[in-house]
Write an enzyme that holds these catalytic residues in place. Structure first.
Site, PDB file in Angstrom:
ATOM      1  N   HIS A 198     -16.456  25.197  -5.845  1.00 35.76           N
ATOM      2  CA  HIS A 198     -14.835  25.222  -5.837  1.00 35.76           C
ATOM      3  C   HIS A 198     -14.835  26.783  -7.095  1.00 35.76           C
ATOM      4  O   HIS A 198     -13.511  27.600  -6.210  1.00 35.76           O
ATOM      5  CB  HIS A 198     -14.674  24.506  -7.080  1.00 35.76           C
TER       6      HIS A 198
ATOM      7  N   HIS B 151     -16.028  28.207 -14.935  1.00 38.20           N
ATOM      8  CA  HIS B 151     -16.273  28.704 -13.594  1.00 38.20           C
ATOM      9  C   HIS B 151     -16.371  29.120 -13.133  1.00 38.20           C
ATOM     10  O   HIS B 151     -17.694  28.302 -12.013  1.00 38.20           O
ATOM     11  CB  HIS B 151     -14.249  28.837 -12.737  1.00 38.20           C
TER      12      HIS B 151
ATOM     13  N   TRP C  58       1.047  -1.486  -0.053  1.00 36.02           N
ATOM     14  CA  TRP C  58       0.051   0.337   0.149  1.00 36.02           C
ATOM     15  C   TRP C  58       0.771   1.017  -0.020  1.00 36.02           C
ATOM     16  O   TRP C  58       1.534   1.601   0.436  1.00 36.02           O
ATOM     17  CB  TRP C  58      -1.033   0.130   0.872  1.00 36.02           C
TER      18      TRP C  58
ATOM     19  N   HIS D 141      -7.741  18.860  -7.738  1.00 34.90           N
ATOM     20  CA  HIS D 141      -7.852  19.554  -8.686  1.00 34.90           C
ATOM     21  C   HIS D 141      -6.758  19.322  -9.356  1.00 34.90           C
ATOM     22  O   HIS D 141      -6.092  19.970  -9.669  1.00 34.90           O
ATOM     23  CB  HIS D 141      -8.193  21.037  -9.138  1.00 34.90           C
TER      24      HIS D 141
ATOM     25  N   ASP E 128     -14.604  19.633 -10.535  1.00 32.34           N
ATOM     26  CA  ASP E 128     -15.060  20.686  -9.857  1.00 32.34           C
ATOM     27  C   ASP E 128     -16.528  20.566  -9.300  1.00 32.34           C
ATOM     28  O   ASP E 128     -17.653  21.047 -10.211  1.00 32.34           O
ATOM     29  CB  ASP E 128     -15.317  21.698 -10.591  1.00 32.34           C
TER      30      ASP E 128
HETATM   31 MN    MN Z   1     -10.679  21.853 -11.022  1.00 34.82          MN
END
Ligand code: MN
Length: 261
Positions: free
Chosen positions: A81, A210, A63, A71, A77
């Site tokens: 955000h 965005h 592991w 991001h 997103d």
């Molecule tokens: Mn992003």
């Protein structure tokens, strides 16, 4: 509804009549991370360190510890955000309605345009031309911009940073306004490092994928790949981010179901 639809779906997947397409890039230390101007804090790249691998530190198990910015690589997103989406109670990775993580996709092929022009911008005119061929974008769909940008395996060619900022294709302001207001989409996805065009800092408003998408409580998907394996319409996308408390996004595995008949 009976269980017939799900039974049929499971059978078709098992028989590979419905194909599962991986839209995810492999996450590794060399995965390109978005670069902000030096005035701003930067996101950390992906790192991985081994805890044990069938050795003295853990004889029967392997592991790793991993760390990265939310991001990084193929990632989701969430509406919170962006400052325009900060007040949505259902806009964080842990509070989004899970029903919205499964949705149909419309794929707009801009690969020829992006090959000719690294700063190609998708406009409502392109979207309407696509609709003329493939029908109106159904409400609640992902709209994915195919550019073949993910085929740029060299991180510096992928970011394509120039003196005036990145030269990377993306949507213009009107395209994002059209898809949120006129088509009520689930979200907007791209092959590049971020959902906005490289020059989107100079748009009005800046970073419309965005500002407008998240301002309308819609999602983003960045650094997708294999969009050339999807039909223009008809694929169903599974895109569920990690359930980080008040997360703004996360790396994720994005899968598409494609009917092969
Ligand atoms: Mn992003």
């Amino acid at each position: 509804m009976t269980t017939a639809v799900l039974e049929k779906l499971a059978k078709q997947i098992a028989k590979r009549k419905i194909r599962v397409v991986d839209l995810t890039q492999t996450l590794k230390p060399s995965t390109a991370v978005i670069q902000l101007p030096p005035a701003f804090a930067q996101s950390s790249p992906f790192s991985i360190s081994q805890i044990s691998r069938y050795d003295d530190k853990g004889p029967a198990w392997y592991w790793n510890n991993i760390s990265c910015g939310e991001h990084t690589g193929t990632h989701f997103d969430a509406p919170i955000h962006w400052v325009s989406g900060k007040d949505y109670q259902d806009g964080a990775t842990d509070t989004i309605d899970v029903q919205r993580f499964v949705a149909p996709a419309c794929v707009i092929d801009c690969s020829k345009e992006a090959a000719k022009d690294e700063k190609f911008l998708l406009t409502p005119k392109h979207i309407l031309a696509w609709e003329k061929k493939h029908g109106k974008i159904p409400k609640g769909s992902w709209v994915l911009m195919r550019t073949d940008w993910s085929k740029r395996t060299d991180p510096s060619a992928f970011l394509n940073m120039k003196e005036d900022g990145p030269h990377v294709p993306g949507p213009n302001v009107d395209a994002m306004r059209f898809l949120t207001q006129e088509r009520d989409v689930n979200g907007w996805g791209v092959e590049a490092v971020g959902t906005d065009a490289g020059q989107a800092h100079s748009f009005e408003p800046a970073f419309p994928a965005h500002n407008l998408m998240h301002g309308a409580n819609r999602f983003g998907l960045a650094s997708l790949c294999n969009l050339d394996q999807l039909p223009a319409t008809g694929a169903v996308i599974f895109a569920a981010p990690l359930k980080i408390e008040q997360g703004s996004g996360s790396p994720l595995r994005v899968l598409a179901l494609v009917d092969e008949r």
